[in-house]
Every structure is written in structure tokens, then in C-alpha cells.
Design an enzyme around this catalytic site. Structure first.
Site, PDB file in Angstrom:
ATOM      1  N   THR A  32       0.835  -1.210   0.000  1.00  0.00           N
ATOM      2  CA  THR A  32       0.000   0.000   0.000  1.00  0.00           C
ATOM      3  C   THR A  32       0.863   1.250   0.000  1.00  0.00           C
ATOM      4  O   THR A  32       0.643   2.178  -0.779  1.00  0.00           O
ATOM      5  CB  THR A  32      -0.904   0.030   1.253  1.00  0.00           C
ATOM      6  OG1 THR A  32      -1.584  -1.210   1.333  1.00  0.00           O
ATOM      7  CG2 THR A  32      -1.897   1.167   1.193  1.00  0.00           C
ATOM      8  N   TYR A  44       7.523  -0.015   8.202  1.00  0.00           N
ATOM      9  CA  TYR A  44       6.605   1.121   8.065  1.00  0.00           C
ATOM     10  C   TYR A  44       7.392   2.428   7.920  1.00  0.00           C
ATOM     11  O   TYR A  44       7.150   3.225   6.996  1.00  0.00           O
ATOM     12  CB  TYR A  44       5.681   1.167   9.291  1.00  0.00           C
ATOM     13  CG  TYR A  44       4.733   2.337   9.309  1.00  0.00           C
ATOM     14  CD1 TYR A  44       3.855   2.561   8.261  1.00  0.00           C
ATOM     15  CD2 TYR A  44       4.720   3.227  10.384  1.00  0.00           C
ATOM     16  CE1 TYR A  44       2.983   3.648   8.280  1.00  0.00           C
ATOM     17  CE2 TYR A  44       3.856   4.303  10.413  1.00  0.00           C
ATOM     18  CZ  TYR A  44       2.996   4.505   9.365  1.00  0.00           C
ATOM     19  OH  TYR A  44       2.141   5.577   9.390  1.00  0.00           O
TER      20      TYR A  44
END
Ligand code: UDP
Length: 319
Positions: A95, A149
Site C-alpha cells: 500500500t 513502516y
């Protein structure tokens, strides 16, 4: 202005949509509802300026059309939440990296300003207090999912700045520190909705580690106000801005304040990081933003303090 908001059904995106509609912009939301919730924008549906598409940002044909029809892209779609990051790192990387690639490509194709949301996670486990935009980043090893992340969002920033420098794409990078308020979900690990839910149920408050780690929590309405003003400011183009509160609180103090403000009978329980997240999980002890740059650029200060935030979250969860 015609704004396109990726991740507009998410917690911050839904407040941004509200703010832009309130000032008369038209807003198109694109969200795949992977972590966003349609209920976050249910109260906006039917307003004349709002359109939405339930679609993933990696669908380039759709994003191409939406980019061609807007004036500015607020790119907030991302996989977020430390717990989700540890549980589903593939989703996070796909994503955050492939999604951003599409956004910058279509943004550049039609020369639309792109305002990507980044995160204080990019500072990693650096120990500076406070963190300034140009500080070095310190990340842990690739064997710890948490750092994927930080790495993915740092790559988004690199992409934004590369498109700005090489292709003259106007970008403004907003680096959010812990952003909270009503509608935030505790499902992906965020501490305030979790503590408030536990307190209202008189369940044990789950403090990870020894509770001495601290954070600064900013009210989502304040954060959104900064994002909109920076997006409007021509001199912010090509720049990175920290956006956050400087009111620091340890997680144990936070738990106690939630208990007091909600009148809860909850007790504190301490859970080792290994059990809460993953084996060898590394947390950062302090995370305080230097907000002098955003203050100088747009005169921004957070207005709602931590007690004000907690009071709102408690009231909204009770309701
Ligand atoms: N935390 C906690 N209990 C919880 C959830 C989170 O003690 O149920 C801690 C977490 O380990 C971190 C801090 O609260 O030290 C803030 O966590 P959050 O996920 O909200 O944001 P982060 O700063 O980690 O991105």
C-alpha cells in the site's frame, strides 16, 4: 478547489474532508476501506460537494482519471498502526510503496499539487529531543517488521522530493506525530482509543513496556488545520513539515489521566513488548516534534490540549 483525498474514509482523512467541504471545496474521496470505515464519512454523504469511490489507489486507471479531474491531491491512504504493521507487513509495503508510486506518477502527469501524509515514525529510534525535519533517521534491522513502516513512509518522502526536484511536481510533505481524536480506531494498536475503551468498560488498562515511554498527542482538528494551510501556502512547496503537539506525557501518566477523566475503576496492567507486538520489538522512549518550521510558515499552534482531547474521545465513545 477540487480536492482528491486518498484515504478519505480513514480517521484523519475524514476530518480533512469535513474541513475542506466546510470552506466550499469539492471533495472526492478514494478509499479501499482496508482500514478506513465508511461510517467515518456517513455524515458527509449527500452533501453537494462530496463524491467518493471505493477503490484501491493501486488501480492506476482510476487514479489517472481522478487526478485529471482535481486541483490537488491529499495523499493520506496508507497502512498505519504499529500492530497492523507487525501483523501484516506485506499489506503495509504494497500500500505505502506501490500506492505512492501511482499517486506521484498521476500527479506528475497532470501537474497537480500532491500533499502526502508522512509520519514521525521516519525518525525511527533516534533519541533527539525534539526531532527537527532535517535530523538523521535511526532505524532498526530489517528483521524487525516495525521498521518496514518507517522505511516505506521515508521512501514516500524521497519519491515526493524526487518528483519535485526532477519533474517540478509541487509537493508539500506533512509529517504527522501522534494524531488522535474521536473516530480513531483502536483496532490497529493506537493507544488512546484502546485506553478509553478499556477504561469505559472498567477493564485493565494495557500498558506496553514499563509505561515510561512518552508521546505528544495532537488533536486531529488542529492537525488538519495545519495541513490545509500548508497546502494553500506557495512557499511550503518542496518542504517537509513536522505537525504535532509538544505536550509530552508518559504512557503510564496517560493511562492515569484516562482513568481520572472517565471516572473508571480500571487498574493498570503492564505487558512486555514481546507479548504485545513481536519478539524483540523496539519502541522509542520519547518522541517530541520541533514545530518551529510549521509555526514560522503558517503561524500554526495546536489549540486543544491533552485533557481536551481525552474529554472529547471519552464523550464520543460513551455516546
Ligand atoms: N501502547 C500501550 N498500550 C496499548 C497500545 C499502545 O502501552 O494498548 C503504547 C505503545 O507501545 C507506544 C505508545 O503507547 O509506546 C503509543 O502507541 P501508538 O500505537 O498509539 O503510537 P506510536 O507512537 O507507537 O506510533
Amino acid at each position: 478547489m477540487r480536492a482528491l483525498i486518498t484515504g478519505g474514509c480513514g480517521f484523519i482523512g475524514s476530518y480533512l474532508a469535513e474541513a475542506l467541504l466546510a470552506r466550499g471545496d469539492t471533495v472526492t474521496i478514494v478509499d479501499d476501506l482496508s482500514t478506513g470505515r465508511f461510517e467515518n464519512i456517513a455524515h458527509l454523504v449527500g452533501l453537494p460537494g462530496l463524491e467518493y469511490a471505493i477503490e484501491t489507489i493501486t488501480n492506476e486507471a482510476v487514479m489517472d482519471r481522478l487526478a485529471s479531474q482535481c486541483d490537488i491531491i491529499y495523499h493520506l491512504a496508507a497502512a498505519v498502526g504499529v500492530e497492523l504493521v507487525v501483523r501484516d507487513p506485506v499489506h503495509v509495503l504494497e500500500t505505502n510503496v506501490q500506492g505512492a508510486e501511482v499517486i506521484f506518477r498521476v500527479g506528475a502527469r497532470y501537474r497537480k499539487k500532491v500533499v502526502p501524509a508522512s509520519t514521525s515514525e521516519v525518525y525511527g529510534k533516534g533519541t533527539r529531543v525534539p526531532f527537527s525535519e532535517n535530523d538523521d533517521r535511526t532505524l532498526g534491522p530489517t528483521t524487525r517488521s516495525r521498521w518496514s513502516y518507517a522505511c516505506s513512509k521515508a521512501l514516500d518522502e524521497f519519491m515526493a522530493l524526487a518528483y519535485y526536484r526532477q519533474k517540478s511536481l509541487p509537493v508539500v510533505i506533512t509529517r504527522f506525530f501522534n494524531t488522535v481524536g474521536p473516530r480513531q480506531s483502536g483496532r490497529y494498536g493506537m493507544v488512546i482509543p484502546r485506553f478509553v475503551r478499556q477504561a469505559l468498560a472498567d477493564e485493565p488498562i494495557t500498558i506496553y513496556g514499563d509505561g515510561k515511554q512518552s508521546r505528544c498527542f495532537a488533536y486531529v482538528g488542529d492537525v488538519v488545520r495545519a495541513v490545509v494551510a500548508l497546502a494553500d501556502s506557495p512557499s511550503a512547496v518542496g518542504q517537509v513539515y513536522n505537525i504535532g503537539s509538544t505536550e509530552e506525557v508518559t504512557i503510564e501518566q496517560l493511562a492515569r489521566r484516562v482513568i481520572t477523566l472517565s471516572g473508571s475503576k480500571s487498574k493498570l496492567t503492564f505487558i512486555p513488548y514481546d507479548q504485545a507486538y513481536e519478539e524483540g520489538f523496539e519502541d522509542m522512549l520519547r518522541r517530541v516534534p520541533d514545530i518551529s518550521k510549521v509555526r514560522a510558515a503558517i503561524g500554526w499552534e495546536p489549540v486543544v490540549d491533552l485533557d481536551g482531547i481525552l474529554t472529547r474521545v471519552i464523550a464520543s465513545m460513551r455516546a
